[in-house]
Motif scaffolding. Structure first.
Motif, mmCIF file in Angstrom:
data_model
loop_
_atom_site.group_PDB
_atom_site.id
_atom_site.type_symbol
_atom_site.label_atom_id
_atom_site.label_comp_id
_atom_site.label_asym_id
_atom_site.label_seq_id
_atom_site.Cartn_x
_atom_site.Cartn_y
_atom_site.Cartn_z
ATOM 1 N N GLY A 255 40.089 -48.156 24.604
ATOM 2 C CA GLY A 255 41.409 -47.776 24.129
ATOM 3 C C GLY A 255 42.494 -48.169 25.116
ATOM 4 N N GLN A 256 43.744 -48.110 24.630
ATOM 5 C CA GLN A 256 44.877 -48.500 25.473
ATOM 6 C C GLN A 256 44.991 -47.604 26.693
ATOM 7 O OE1 GLN A 256 47.239 -51.161 24.744
ATOM 8 N NE2 GLN A 256 47.596 -50.753 26.909
ATOM 9 N N GLY A 257 44.688 -46.320 26.557
ATOM 10 C CA GLY A 257 44.789 -45.407 27.687
ATOM 11 C C GLY A 257 43.861 -45.795 28.820
ATOM 12 N N LEU A 258 42.652 -46.260 28.494
ATOM 13 C CA LEU A 258 41.724 -46.676 29.546
ATOM 14 C C LEU A 258 42.200 -47.968 30.215
ATOM 15 C CD1 LEU A 258 37.988 -46.386 29.741
ATOM 16 C CD2 LEU A 258 38.899 -48.694 29.957
ATOM 17 N N LEU A 259 42.695 -48.910 29.429
ATOM 18 C CA LEU A 259 43.194 -50.149 30.018
ATOM 19 C C LEU A 259 44.337 -49.876 30.985
ATOM 20 C CD1 LEU A 259 43.198 -52.496 26.877
ATOM 21 C CD2 LEU A 259 41.409 -52.208 28.586
ATOM 22 N N ASP A 260 45.227 -48.964 30.592
ATOM 23 C CA ASP A 260 46.349 -48.633 31.475
ATOM 24 C C ASP A 260 45.880 -47.887 32.720
ATOM 25 O OD1 ASP A 260 47.994 -49.795 29.613
ATOM 26 O OD2 ASP A 260 48.557 -47.907 28.652
ATOM 27 N N LEU A 261 44.891 -46.999 32.555
ATOM 28 C CA LEU A 261 44.400 -46.224 33.694
ATOM 29 C C LEU A 261 43.753 -47.118 34.744
ATOM 30 C CD1 LEU A 261 43.737 -43.460 35.003
ATOM 31 C CD2 LEU A 261 41.599 -43.487 33.688
ATOM 32 N N LEU A 262 42.934 -48.056 34.294
ATOM 33 C CA LEU A 262 42.207 -48.913 35.228
ATOM 34 C C LEU A 262 42.974 -50.182 35.584
ATOM 35 C CD1 LEU A 262 38.578 -48.654 33.780
ATOM 36 C CD2 LEU A 262 39.713 -47.194 35.468
ATOM 37 N N GLY A 263 44.042 -50.474 34.868
ATOM 38 C CA GLY A 263 44.788 -51.688 35.142
ATOM 39 C C GLY A 263 44.014 -52.951 34.808
ATOM 40 N N VAL A 264 43.233 -52.910 33.718
ATOM 41 C CA VAL A 264 42.419 -54.059 33.329
ATOM 42 C C VAL A 264 42.895 -54.573 31.979
ATOM 43 C CG1 VAL A 264 40.427 -53.266 34.632
ATOM 44 C CG2 VAL A 264 40.700 -52.551 32.248
ATOM 45 N N ARG A 265 42.378 -55.719 31.590
ATOM 46 C CA ARG A 265 42.714 -56.337 30.321
ATOM 47 C C ARG A 265 41.441 -56.727 29.585
ATOM 48 N NH1 ARG A 265 46.623 -61.144 31.987
ATOM 49 N NH2 ARG A 265 44.823 -61.493 33.367
#
Length: 774
Positions: free
Chosen positions: A538-548
């Motif tokens: 989800g978008q929240g995990l991508l933002d938390l870890l700073g990954v794409r």
């Protein structure tokens, strides 16, 4: 000053209709803004609304039987008590769903303090309920978890394990923590005799305390526990906990309606300033005459400023008074919001701030228009020397030559005279339509969660857990579930907490589906899982870890590393989007003994989750815990009615703007109408021309407004989804017939609003129009 006041009085007598329109326009704008404020407060703060409606208690004490709760009334700072109510912890089942519910013995009339607000059905002992025996009222969140509605029968298991059947007479809201599966128990209300049958003597007590000062909550809790005895108090619930429980809804709704509020304020400001500016422009001839007889620019400016400030104050007073006295009597959600708003925080500030802000805004607009009036040259014929419309184009002449109706050709010419004079009215009229379209995009997005949940990350409608670990094997359970009518697919699943790289936080690692039958995640970027060690997030995990998408993510689960390749981004409504999803097979590579903790069920199109839940409970012999997949639309349900009311408020603002534009257009084209009459146009043709011009202007504004509104609404909804962790890609456009209805409605509204001014202008005699040359 005396001359200025006398001129203002004479001007008012000579232009009473225009003055009345300015006053009514100001009143309509203020009323619209106040109603919008009421709707924002009603929808964006649901907990506070329910607390005020229920005259809620700030503290709930759950005690053991025998506690002397009556002594709490003597504690300083306690204003009122709710109860005490005898309680019993039970389990309620309905259609295969099961929830822990604390039943309270309540009277046949709802109490004054801590009163449940019945939203559907009726209270205990209502006339349609025979003596109220064997009935229950469920709190809304637990009723939703049980799929229980008024008229349904639920099974209640008391402390002794004996089952009892109760009929649900209604559902109600309270300002207390909501039911959480596996967490806080739900609340139900029964008559004392019913509770005696379910729990014979094995009961506790609940008492609510309404405080004189909510800020003294912690101190009053200490005093109350001391009075009752710490050994007799089992649990304490404070109002801050309940408000925090609904805090996520408040923030989401507040952000969504804040955008509408700013837009409505801008649209209303333009409508009010447009009405005043139009009246000033309509008196240029009179201003020129005043200049010619000796009025100074300062006197003219002061005269207009004082006059229109008086109109603004009168209009603001009328609008605010009307809402304060009659707002609660408006039928539907608007009237309910206006009635509840009076008790919500910020009501007084908005009732004062909105009118004061509007007066200041109108004063600024009037000051600018009055300053321009002071600069009018004292030569009345100068205005007549200026062209009032664009010259006839070759295309228009050719159209008249091929017998195109003159009303259509001249109406087009009047609607789009010059680039500058065309863009301003179209832009001002398009603004309310932009906001209406944005509201429709929001409405369509909420509907999409309901009608097509699979596209919004909610492919599985039901979640099934086996209550006995030693029950049937996973394969047998899956066969049993798949055999139930209405079940399309069964996906084994497991969830666990995982430490992110650096072990600075936790995320949810989910295994769902298998490599042979993967779970249909709603992928909006990248692709779905198709191989080993692949996952979507989800978008929240991508933002938390700073990954794409495309990166590899390493996490720690139970002390063992788990490395997954992110191949896609999904719409993830749960856990703020901080979820990474792979297959159960991938998790078994790390832990071969892993067994599914639950099974997610996809249903066939048209299958009723309630009916399937009941069939599952029957097929498994009651050995399953069945839950409905939480839908974010449930938390945003109050927004639907409010969005509809906001559309009506914006339509009112648009109507005020439309009337101003029509009146200005008829007045500015007075000399053109004189010339058209002189060359032989009939009154019917002149009226048709005015109506056509209004309709074409509204059509242009509607096309621009809906197009910009679609783009803006999509961007706003996706931005809000990305910031909340759900992810961009959830915005859904309204159906084309709905957008066409907005466009057609705007055009028909313009035609209807222009009918009366067109009729009056067409009936004016030639001698009455001679003054238009000055």
């Amino acid at each position: 000053m005396r001359a200025t006041l006398r001129w203002a009085q004479a001007d008012f007598r000579a232009h009473r209709g225009e003055a009345l329109f300015v006053v009514l326009a100001s009143a309509g704008v203020i009323a619209s803004l106040l109603l919008a404020g009421a709707l924002f407060g009603y929808a964006a703060n649901p907990w506070q609304r329910v607390f005020n409606q229920s005259h809620g208690a700030h503290i709930w004490l759950h005690t053991r039987a025998g506690a002397d709760t009556g002594a709490l009334s003597g504690v300083d700072g306690v204003a009122e008590l709710s109860g005490p109510y005898r309680t019993a912890a039970t389990t309620v089942e309905s259609r295969g769903a099961r929830a822990g519910v604390t039943l309270r013995a309540a009277p046949d009339e709802p109490p004054r303090t801590g009163r449940p607000v019945v939203g559907a059905g009726s209270w205990l002992g209502a006339p349609d309920d025979a003596a109220g025996a064997g009935s229950v009222v469920l709190e809304t969140s637990v009723a939703r978890a049980l799929w229980a509605e008024p008229g349904d029968t639920v099974r209640v298991t008391g402390p002794d394990g004996a089952p009892h059947l109760l009929r649900v007479t209604g559902t109600a809201d309270v300002a207390e923590p909501r039911y959480q599966p596996g967490g806080a128990a739900g609340i139900g209300w029964v008559l004392p005799a019913t509770l005696d049958e379910i729990a014979r003597g094995d009961t506790g007590q609940s008492v609510g305390l309404r405080l004189e000062d909510p800020g003294d909550t912690d101190f009053i809790v200490q005093r109350a526990v001391t009075v009752l005895g710490a050994d007799r108090v089992a649990e304490v619930t404070k109002w801050q906990q309940a408000r925090a429980d609904a805090g996520g809804d408040d923030r989401l709704l507040g952000a969504m309606f804040g955008v509408f509020g700013l837009g409505a304020l801008l649209a209303a400001a333009l409508a009010a300033s447009g009405a005043i500016g139009a009246r000033v422009r309509g008196q240029l001839r009179d201003i020129a005459v005043l200049k010619a007889i000796g009025f100074t620019p300062g006197q003219v400016t002061r005269g207009f400023l004082l006059q229109h400030l008086a109109f603004a104050l009168l209009g603001v007073a009328l609008g605010a008074t009307a809402i304060a006295l009659l707002g609660a009597r408006i039928p539907g959600r608007v009237g309910e919001a206006a009635a509840v708003w009076q008790d919500l925080p910020g009501h007084t500030a908005m009732m004062i701030g909105i009118p004061v802000g509007a007066v200041l805004l109108i004063a600024a607009s009037t000051g600018l228009s009055a300053w321009r009036a002071g600069r009018v040259p004292p030569v009345p014929v100068a205005r007549a020397a200026l062209p009032s419309a664009a010259p006839m184009t070759a295309l228009a002449k050719r159209a008249l030559g091929v017998r195109v109706p003159p009303a259509l050709v001249l109406g087009w010419r009047a609607a789009f005279p010059r680039r500058g004079r065309t863009l301003v009215p179209v832009a001002r009229l398009a603004l309310p339509l932009v906001l209406i379209t944005v509201a429709l995009v929001t409405w369509s997005t909420l509907d999409q969660f309901r009608s097509r949940p699979a596209q919004m990350g909610l492919a599985a409608a039901l979640t099934v857990r086996a209550e006995q670990p030693s029950g049937p094997s996973d394969a047998e359970l899956e066969r049993t579930l798949a055999a139930v009518p209405g079940v399309a697919a069964v996906h084994p699943g497991a969830e666990m907490a995982a430490l992110v790289p650096g072990q600075t936080g936790t995320i949810t690692l989910r295994g769902l589906g298998t490599a042979r039958q993967p779970y249909p995640s709603a992928v909006v970027e990248g692709r779905a899982v198709a191989g080993p060690d692949e996952a979507v997030a989800g978008q929240g995990l991508l933002d938390l870890l700073g990954v794409r998408v495309g990166d590899w993510v390493r996490m720690t689960v139970g002390g063992r590393p788990q490395i997954l390749h992110l191949v896609g981004r999904t719409i993830e409504p749960e856990s703020g989007g901080r979820v990474i999803t792979t297959t159960v097979d991938a998790l078994r590579e790390r832990d071969p003994r892993l067994r599914p903790a639950y099974h997610a069920l996809e249903l066939r199109e048209g299958a009723d989750p309630r009916a399937v839940s009941g069939a599952l409970a029957t097929a498994a012999g009651g050995a399953l815990e069945i839950r409905e997949t939480p839908n974010p639309a449930d938390r945003l349900e109050p927004a639907r009615g409010v969005i509809g009311a906001l559309i009506a408020v914006l339509a009112l603002i648009g109507l005020i703007e439309l009337l101003t534009l029509i009146g200005t257009g008829v007045r500015d084209r007075g000399r053109d109408l004189l010339a058209l009459k002189a060359i032989g146009l009939t009154p019917r043709q002149i009226g048709a021309m005015i109506v056509t011009a209004a309709g074409l202007t509204a059509l242009a504004a509607a096309l621009v407004g809906t197009a910009v509104g679609v783009l803006t609404g999509t961007w706003l909804v996706d931005t809000q989804g990305a910031s909340s962790g759900i992810g961009a890609g959830i915005a859904q456009l309204p159906p084309l017939p709905v957008l066409l209805t907005v466009i057609v409605g705007a055009v028909l509204g313009a035609v209807a609003a222009a009918a009366l001014p067109a009729t009056r202008a067409a009936r004016r005699r030639l001698a009455d129009s001679l003054s238009e040359t000055l």
